[in-house]
Design an enzyme around this catalytic site. Structure first.
Site, mmCIF file in Angstrom:
data_model
loop_
_atom_site.group_PDB
_atom_site.id
_atom_site.type_symbol
_atom_site.label_atom_id
_atom_site.label_comp_id
_atom_site.label_asym_id
_atom_site.label_seq_id
_atom_site.Cartn_x
_atom_site.Cartn_y
_atom_site.Cartn_z
ATOM 1 N N TYR A 145 0.850 -1.190 0.000
ATOM 2 C CA TYR A 145 0.000 0.000 0.000
ATOM 3 C C TYR A 145 0.883 1.236 0.000
ATOM 4 C CZ TYR A 145 -3.540 3.373 1.595
ATOM 5 O OH TYR A 145 -4.385 4.454 1.712
ATOM 6 N N ASP A 240 9.066 2.744 0.063
ATOM 7 C CA ASP A 240 8.029 3.368 0.882
ATOM 8 C C ASP A 240 8.274 2.917 2.317
ATOM 9 O OD1 ASP A 240 5.763 3.966 2.323
ATOM 10 O OD2 ASP A 240 4.401 3.644 0.633
ATOM 11 N N LYS A 268 4.139 8.778 9.179
ATOM 12 C CA LYS A 268 3.787 8.174 10.468
ATOM 13 C C LYS A 268 4.712 8.643 11.603
ATOM 14 C CE LYS A 268 1.150 4.472 8.466
ATOM 15 N NZ LYS A 268 -0.267 4.481 8.745
#
Ligand code: HOZ
Length: 434
Positions: A145, A240, A268
């Protein structure tokens, strides 16, 4: 634990004005056939819902809360920043300090641009890669994702997997066609793609440890193989590290596995619980960004002073001896406890873990890619989830998500979690789940 009446009422109220009652799909608890808990507050490893029920939290805001919730030094830093102004739309020294920390932490990053979310970081990384290579096609891996920009919503694991759709509606066919989705951990598939499109692939983007289809570590040699193929064919390798950055080591997966990407997406943890993210990498690629180069990117809240204050304090607290060993040790205790509980109850459970992220899959086979992930017995997961929640343990409400352990999780928290898992697995084993 009581089904939360105030949460149910809050959900009904929200549904009238927010699609599905939530601002991010997985929060709706659709994957576990019940309504979500509405959260009133959090401290350390504990969440408190609007009914006053307390839970040991393994969601950790889906990754950012590595120090635990409301760490006093982070709260103080944010409060001090807020008192000086919440947004200026002009540069601040705190942004440079954060950029310096990111450059120092991740060896492949020479320069960094701050943005507000992982989605934006990925969008910018892909635009840079296309501009740098003057090519259009991007290779991504099935089940990885990379946020919700159009081209990345193809076989994207996470919330899409939960809803059983390969791709989002509303993505133009032409956009989706520029993404080639290949199985994770399968180097041959990437070799074949390069053989077929040697001059068209601008970038290979990958979560170095897949963490949006549960947790799936890279097989030995996989990431090195991607590095070599990108070098051979002149494509940009994008890691990522929105989840793995500052999570599996201070320098992320690149430090843990000893390799370098060309571009890295961070998010995050680098926001310390506030919205901050970044794209960073090689100087020659990063200098293509406006105002130096022709690749446009901008954001009113990019480098927001509150997020930057939380980020600088969080990274400062993580950059200390023993921090990652402590996280590893907590993750290990949980892994061993879950495996033992599964063995004792005769429940097939494959536990994948890297440091403080882990996932138990209700399957008897090793889990190396999204096909393996899909062998997980969802009915068992749902029953397990409900039993854990009843015993005060808050897991991600989806079989496709990771558990996040923080520095605030105590030995007692982990023991309680393992005991709850044993009870839950006994019930799962007794039930005639299909
Ligand atoms: N992207 C997260 C799932 N992998 C969900 C984020 C959220 O709902 O806050």
């Amino acid at each position: 634990m009581n089904p939360s009446n105030k949460s149910l009422t809050a959900f009904e109220r929200a549904k009238a004005v927010i699609p599905g009652g939530v601002n991010s799909p997985v929060r709706a608890f659709g994957g576990v056939d019940r309504g979500p808990l509405f959260i009133a507050s959090a401290a350390g490893a504990t969440l408190t819902d609007v009914d006053g029920n307390r839970y040991i939290d393994y969601v950790g805001s889906w990754g950012p809360m590595i120090l635990g919730h409301t760490h006093p030094e982070v709260v103080e830093a944010v409060q001090a920043a807020a008192a000086k102004g919440t947004s200026y739309g002009a540069p601040t020294e705190g942004e440079t300090e954060l950029a310096e920390r990111l450059v120092a932490a991740v060896t492949s990053i020479d320069k960094v641009r701050l943005v507000s979310s992982g989605t934006e970081a990925v969008m910018t990384a892909l635009r840079l890669a296309r501009a740098y290579t003057k090519r259009d096609t991007v290779v991504k891996m099935i089940g990885c994702y990379h946020g919700h920009s159009d081209g990345m919503l193809v076989n994207a694991g996470s919330g899409l997997a939960e809803h059983g759709v390969p791709s989002s509606a509303g993505v133009a066919a032409g956009t989706a066609e520029q993404t080639i989705a290949l199985p994770y951990n399968n180097l041959d598939a990437v070799r074949q793609a390069f053989a077929k499109f040697p001059d068209q692939i601008a970038a290979v983007i990958v979560e170095p440890i897949a963490a949006n289809m549960g947790v799936v570590p890279p097989k030995e040699g996989y990431l090195e193989g991607l590095r070599q193929l990108c070098d051979t064919f002149g494509a940009v390798l994008i890691f990522d590290e929105v989840i793995t950055g500052f999570r599996v080591a201070y320098g992320g997966a690149q430090e843990r596995y000893g390799l370098n990407a060309d571009l890295t997406c961070l998010g995050k943890i680098i926001g310390g619980g506030l919205p901050a993210a970044a794209v960073g990498g090689r100087r020659d690629i990063m200098d293509m960004l406006s105002p130096l180069g022709p690749v446009y990117q901008a954001g009113t809240l990019s480098g927001n002073p509150l997020a930057v204050a939380a980020a600088n304090k969080t990274l400062d607290l993580l950059d200390r001896p023993g921090v990652y060993a402590a996280l590893d040790q907590k993750g290990d205790a949980l892994e061993v406890g879950l495996k033992t509980a599964a063995e004792k109850t005769g429940t097939p459970l494959t536990v994948n873990r890297v440091g403080s992220i882990l996932c138990g899959f209700f399957t008897d086979r090793p889990v190396n890619n999204f096909d393996d992930v899909q062998t997980t017995n969802i009915a068992r997961f749902k029953r397990f989830f409900a039993q854990m929640l009843d015993q005060g343990v808050y897991l991600a409400p989806s079989a496709y998500e990771a558990m996040f352990v923080s520095l605030a999780h105590t030995e007692e928290n982990i023991e309680k979690t393992v005991a709850a898992a044993y009870n839950a697995l006994k019930i799962v084993a007794r039930a005639s789940c299909p």
